[in-house]
Design a protein around this motif. Structure first.
Motif, PDB file in Angstrom:
ATOM      1  N   ARG A 344       0.840  -1.199   0.000  1.00  0.00           N
ATOM      2  CA  ARG A 344       0.000   0.000   0.000  1.00  0.00           C
ATOM      3  C   ARG A 344       0.872   1.246   0.000  1.00  0.00           C
ATOM      4  O   ARG A 344       0.778   2.089  -0.869  1.00  0.00           O
ATOM      5  CB  ARG A 344      -0.935  -0.016   1.216  1.00  0.00           C
ATOM      6  N   PHE A 345       1.752   1.339   1.005  1.00  0.00           N
ATOM      7  CA  PHE A 345       2.648   2.490   1.089  1.00  0.00           C
ATOM      8  C   PHE A 345       4.108   2.095   0.844  1.00  0.00           C
ATOM      9  O   PHE A 345       4.977   2.953   0.790  1.00  0.00           O
ATOM     10  CB  PHE A 345       2.538   3.155   2.467  1.00  0.00           C
ATOM     11  N   GLY A 346       4.372   0.817   0.731  1.00  0.00           N
ATOM     12  CA  GLY A 346       5.714   0.359   0.395  1.00  0.00           C
ATOM     13  C   GLY A 346       6.651   0.181   1.565  1.00  0.00           C
ATOM     14  O   GLY A 346       7.818  -0.121   1.369  1.00  0.00           O
ATOM     15  N   ARG A 347       6.193   0.360   2.792  1.00  0.00           N
ATOM     16  CA  ARG A 347       7.038   0.196   3.983  1.00  0.00           C
ATOM     17  C   ARG A 347       6.485  -0.949   4.816  1.00  0.00           C
ATOM     18  O   ARG A 347       5.285  -0.994   5.111  1.00  0.00           O
ATOM     19  CB  ARG A 347       7.067   1.481   4.819  1.00  0.00           C
ATOM     20  N   THR A 348       7.344  -1.871   5.201  1.00  0.00           N
ATOM     21  CA  THR A 348       6.899  -3.052   5.934  1.00  0.00           C
ATOM     22  C   THR A 348       6.198  -2.648   7.230  1.00  0.00           C
ATOM     23  O   THR A 348       6.709  -1.846   8.009  1.00  0.00           O
ATOM     24  CB  THR A 348       8.102  -3.957   6.269  1.00  0.00           C
ATOM     25  N   ASN A 349       5.044  -3.246   7.469  1.00  0.00           N
ATOM     26  CA  ASN A 349       4.255  -2.949   8.665  1.00  0.00           C
ATOM     27  C   ASN A 349       3.648  -4.258   9.158  1.00  0.00           C
ATOM     28  O   ASN A 349       2.599  -4.686   8.693  1.00  0.00           O
ATOM     29  CB  ASN A 349       3.161  -1.929   8.342  1.00  0.00           C
ATOM     30  N   TYR A 350       4.348  -4.905  10.092  1.00  0.00           N
ATOM     31  CA  TYR A 350       3.893  -6.196  10.593  1.00  0.00           C
ATOM     32  C   TYR A 350       2.558  -6.072  11.309  1.00  0.00           C
ATOM     33  O   TYR A 350       1.667  -6.917  11.152  1.00  0.00           O
ATOM     34  CB  TYR A 350       4.948  -6.799  11.531  1.00  0.00           C
ATOM     35  N   GLY A 351       2.414  -5.037  12.131  1.00  0.00           N
ATOM     36  CA  GLY A 351       1.180  -4.893  12.889  1.00  0.00           C
ATOM     37  C   GLY A 351      -0.035  -4.761  11.983  1.00  0.00           C
ATOM     38  O   GLY A 351      -1.061  -5.426  12.193  1.00  0.00           O
ATOM     39  N   ARG A 378      11.093  -6.560  11.389  1.00  0.00           N
ATOM     40  CA  ARG A 378      11.402  -5.122  11.325  1.00  0.00           C
ATOM     41  C   ARG A 378      10.184  -4.405  10.755  1.00  0.00           C
ATOM     42  O   ARG A 378       9.893  -4.508   9.565  1.00  0.00           O
ATOM     43  CB  ARG A 378      12.641  -4.855  10.475  1.00  0.00           C
ATOM     44  N   GLY A 379       9.480  -3.655  11.624  1.00  0.00           N
ATOM     45  CA  GLY A 379       8.211  -3.059  11.248  1.00  0.00           C
ATOM     46  C   GLY A 379       8.208  -1.566  11.081  1.00  0.00           C
ATOM     47  O   GLY A 379       7.152  -0.933  11.151  1.00  0.00           O
ATOM     48  N   ASN A 380       9.393  -0.955  10.865  1.00  0.00           N
ATOM     49  CA  ASN A 380       9.481   0.493  10.638  1.00  0.00           C
ATOM     50  C   ASN A 380       8.836   1.302  11.765  1.00  0.00           C
ATOM     51  O   ASN A 380       8.175   2.310  11.530  1.00  0.00           O
ATOM     52  CB  ASN A 380       8.857   0.850   9.287  1.00  0.00           C
ATOM     53  N   TYR A 381       9.018   0.832  13.011  1.00  0.00           N
ATOM     54  CA  TYR A 381       8.561   1.543  14.211  1.00  0.00           C
ATOM     55  C   TYR A 381       7.034   1.709  14.256  1.00  0.00           C
ATOM     56  O   TYR A 381       6.530   2.597  14.934  1.00  0.00           O
ATOM     57  CB  TYR A 381       9.244   2.911  14.317  1.00  0.00           C
ATOM     58  N   GLN A 382       6.316   0.833  13.558  1.00  0.00           N
ATOM     59  CA  GLN A 382       4.859   0.868  13.598  1.00  0.00           C
ATOM     60  C   GLN A 382       4.355  -0.013  14.737  1.00  0.00           C
ATOM     61  O   GLN A 382       5.063  -0.898  15.227  1.00  0.00           O
ATOM     62  CB  GLN A 382       4.285   0.390  12.261  1.00  0.00           C
ATOM     63  N   TRP A 410      18.959  -8.950  16.259  1.00  0.00           N
ATOM     64  CA  TRP A 410      17.585  -8.809  16.731  1.00  0.00           C
ATOM     65  C   TRP A 410      17.527  -7.643  17.737  1.00  0.00           C
ATOM     66  O   TRP A 410      18.450  -7.419  18.522  1.00  0.00           O
ATOM     67  CB  TRP A 410      17.107 -10.081  17.407  1.00  0.00           C
ATOM     68  N   ASP A 411      16.421  -6.921  17.698  1.00  0.00           N
ATOM     69  CA  ASP A 411      16.173  -5.785  18.604  1.00  0.00           C
ATOM     70  C   ASP A 411      17.089  -4.600  18.338  1.00  0.00           C
ATOM     71  O   ASP A 411      17.187  -3.689  19.165  1.00  0.00           O
ATOM     72  CB  ASP A 411      16.318  -6.211  20.080  1.00  0.00           C
ATOM     73  N   THR A 412      17.764  -4.572  17.192  1.00  0.00           N
ATOM     74  CA  THR A 412      18.512  -3.385  16.792  1.00  0.00           C
ATOM     75  C   THR A 412      17.675  -2.588  15.798  1.00  0.00           C
ATOM     76  O   THR A 412      16.912  -3.145  15.016  1.00  0.00           O
ATOM     77  CB  THR A 412      19.847  -3.763  16.140  1.00  0.00           C
ATOM     78  N   GLY A 413      17.805  -1.264  15.836  1.00  0.00           N
ATOM     79  CA  GLY A 413      17.041  -0.432  14.914  1.00  0.00           C
ATOM     80  C   GLY A 413      15.549  -0.618  15.132  1.00  0.00           C
ATOM     81  O   GLY A 413      15.039  -0.517  16.245  1.00  0.00           O
ATOM     82  N   ASP A 414      14.826  -0.915  14.050  1.00  0.00           N
ATOM     83  CA  ASP A 414      13.373  -1.066  14.140  1.00  0.00           C
ATOM     84  C   ASP A 414      12.940  -2.508  14.359  1.00  0.00           C
ATOM     85  O   ASP A 414      11.765  -2.834  14.216  1.00  0.00           O
ATOM     86  CB  ASP A 414      12.705  -0.515  12.873  1.00  0.00           C
ATOM     87  N   SER A 415      13.878  -3.371  14.736  1.00  0.00           N
ATOM     88  CA  SER A 415      13.527  -4.765  14.994  1.00  0.00           C
ATOM     89  C   SER A 415      12.890  -4.917  16.370  1.00  0.00           C
ATOM     90  O   SER A 415      13.375  -4.363  17.360  1.00  0.00           O
ATOM     91  CB  SER A 415      14.780  -5.649  14.932  1.00  0.00           C
ATOM     92  N   ILE A 416      11.791  -5.666  16.424  1.00  0.00           N
ATOM     93  CA  ILE A 416      11.148  -5.999  17.711  1.00  0.00           C
ATOM     94  C   ILE A 416      11.036  -7.516  17.821  1.00  0.00           C
ATOM     95  O   ILE A 416      10.005  -8.068  18.207  1.00  0.00           O
ATOM     96  CB  ILE A 416       9.764  -5.323  17.841  1.00  0.00           C
ATOM     97  N   ALA A 417      12.141  -8.169  17.462  1.00  0.00           N
ATOM     98  CA  ALA A 417      12.144  -9.626  17.409  1.00  0.00           C
ATOM     99  C   ALA A 417      11.816 -10.252  18.765  1.00  0.00           C
ATOM    100  O   ALA A 417      11.036 -11.201  18.845  1.00  0.00           O
ATOM    101  CB  ALA A 417      13.503 -10.128  16.908  1.00  0.00           C
ATOM    102  N   SER A 418      12.403  -9.742  19.833  1.00  0.00           N
ATOM    103  CA  SER A 418      12.169 -10.356  21.149  1.00  0.00           C
ATOM    104  C   SER A 418      10.712 -10.236  21.579  1.00  0.00           C
ATOM    105  O   SER A 418      10.160 -11.144  22.210  1.00  0.00           O
ATOM    106  CB  SER A 418      13.079  -9.712  22.197  1.00  0.00           C
ATOM    107  N   ALA A 419      10.086  -9.117  21.247  1.00  0.00           N
ATOM    108  CA  ALA A 419       8.670  -8.959  21.597  1.00  0.00           C
ATOM    109  C   ALA A 419       7.817  -9.995  20.874  1.00  0.00           C
ATOM    110  O   ALA A 419       6.938 -10.630  21.473  1.00  0.00           O
ATOM    111  CB  ALA A 419       8.196  -7.554  21.243  1.00  0.00           C
ATOM    112  N   TYR A 420       8.079 -10.196  19.598  1.00  0.00           N
ATOM    113  CA  TYR A 420       7.337 -11.211  18.853  1.00  0.00           C
ATOM    114  C   TYR A 420       7.714 -12.615  19.327  1.00  0.00           C
ATOM    115  O   TYR A 420       6.872 -13.518  19.384  1.00  0.00           O
ATOM    116  CB  TYR A 420       7.612 -11.078  17.357  1.00  0.00           C
TER     117      TYR A 420
END
Length: 443
Positions: A344-351, A378-382, A410-420
């Motif tokens: 849709r907007f071209g930026r990954t958004n897992y949520g 990596r969800g671009n801080y969404q 994992w968990d660097t930058g926009d990664s929220i791997a540990s939360a998932y």
């Protein structure tokens, strides 16, 4: 350098190149050296290969390292021994030649064309200058004219001749490369050229850095892995759970107790072929990983009772239709890129993708389903939509997440791997070796 030092260095180089060589196997190789004729170089190569190499895919790298650590004996300079017109001689060798003839010619050509001055008392060696000078691919027309000798073009004879010449061109190119590596090792040291010359084994190629040629080779690894994954995910009955009553065998057993059914006999539970739902990040950042996992999806269609595949970037779309039985894989990937609705907007958004999946396709996940999520988290801080992911995981019989990034990222930058990972068990999966290990751990 003594033989012991060469042996130790060679074994260490194999390990550095990603080939698993244990201490016991290194000792086995050393024992083998005591019972062979060390003057026979190919016998030495065979002894090392038999004791140290576990998979056919490791052989190419093994041969490169063996040639560096145990080079063939080279006599005096062959600078003046080459033919006046090397392309004429090369054309002859491309039609028919032994390995020794091809190797000798390649050494002469490297001596003649492969050297470039790099300063006072220094020189560099290159394969490309030899191949540029001789240009073996341009000899095909001349060779075919001589081999066919007036016979009709385009027939079986031409096809066989082309295959033979192409195979010999590859032999010549490898012989040139091997001699260049030998000369560089003599000038700069074996360890330095060894690290630069050997590609990692296929099962250790990083998905995120795989080249197009690597992906083509990885396709051959897909179908065995699909069968193993299906076997591990098969829904097994819990221990102690019984099948339906076997009335006939129960009555027969009661005859021993005067017709009283003291012992009831049950039919064995029927195994159930699992259902699989794959939710795959197809964004550019994980494009190579997505390519391989979608090839895996294609192979899994034959192993599971039902497979549904969904791709997403910032919105989700079902892509199962692109992998129908009999569909060409390349065509499926092209259609996936052109016809799917995942961006849709071209930026990954897992949520947003998880929420959309639950709303549109939530009924795809049920108590007989194994849910497999593929992506780098990596969800671009969404917003991550952890509650939505937990709802999906609770509905499924099993849920797993494969992440193609190294665990230390994992968990660097926009990664929220540990939360998932707190919701769905997450496994590092950067190559075929790790994917195989993940499959082996499934119960």
């Amino acid at each position: 350098m003594s033989l012991v030092e060469r042996h130790v260095g060679f074994v260490h180089a194999l390990r550095e190149a990603g080939m698993p060589v244990s201490l016991a196997e290194g000792l086995d190789a050393a024992r083998a050296l005591r019972v062979i004729d060390l003057r026979e170089r190919e016998t030495l190569r065979a002894a090392y290969a038999a004791t140290l190499i576990k998979k056919p895919g490791y052989r190419a790298g093994f041969d490169v390292l063996f040639d560096l650590w145990f080079p063939a004996v080279v006599g005096v300079s062959v600078h003046d021994s080459g033919p006046d017109d090397p392309r004429v001689r090369l054309a002859e060798l491309l039609v028919e030649s032994s390995d020794a003839e091809m190797t000798e010619f390649a050494r002469a050509m490297v001596e003649r064309f492969g050297r470039q001055a790099a300063g006072p008392g220094r020189q560099n060696w290159f394969s490309y200058s030899v191949l540029r000078e001789l240009s073996p691919e341009t000899l095909m027309a001349r060779i075919l004219q001589e081999v066919l000798a007036g016979r009709e073009r385009g027939g079986l004879a031409e096809k066989a001749a082309r295959q033979r010449v192409n195979a010999n061109i590859a032999r010549f190119q490898e012989a040139v490369a091997a001699d260049v590596r030998r000369r560089i090792a003599e000038d700069s040291g074996i360890e330095r050229i060894a690290r630069a010359s050997v590609k990692p084994p296929l099962d250790q190629v990083d998905f995120l850095r795989a080249a197009k040629a690597d992906l083509a080779r990885l396709r051959r690894e897909v179908y065995p892995l699909a069968r193993r994954l299906a076997a591990r995910l098969t829904v097994k009955q819990r221990r102690g759970r019984r099948g339906r009553l076997d009335f006939r065998r129960t009555v027969r057993a009661s005859l021993q107790s005067g017709g009283v059914p003291l012992t009831t006999v049950f039919k064995p539970p029927r195994p159930h072929r699992p259902e699989l739902v794959i939710l795959c990040d197809t964004s550019d950042s994980v494009a190579s990983f997505a390519h391989f996992t979608l090839l895996l999806t294609y192979a899994l269609r034959e192993q599971f009772a039902r497979v549904r595949a969904f791709g997403f970037v910032d919105r989700v779309d079902e892509i199962t239709r692109f992998f129908a039985p009999g569909t060409d894989v390349a065509e499926a990937m092209t259609n996936l890129a052109n016809k799917s609705d995942m961006v849709r907007f071209g930026r990954t958004n897992y949520g947003h993708a998880f929420d959309g999946f639950l709303d549109r396709y939530g009924d795809a996940v049920g108590p007989k389903t194994s849910l497999l999520i593929l992506g780098d988290a990596r969800g671009n801080y969404q917003p991550p939509a952890l509650d939505t992911l937990k709802t999906l995981a609770d509905r499924a019989r099993h849920a797993y997440w494969l992440n193609p990034e190294p665990r230390h990222q994992w968990d660097t930058g926009d990664s929220i791997a540990s939360a998932y990972a707190g919701v769905v068990p997450m496994h590092e999966c950067r190559n075929v070796q790790q994917l195989t290990a993940f499959i082996e751990t499934l119960a």
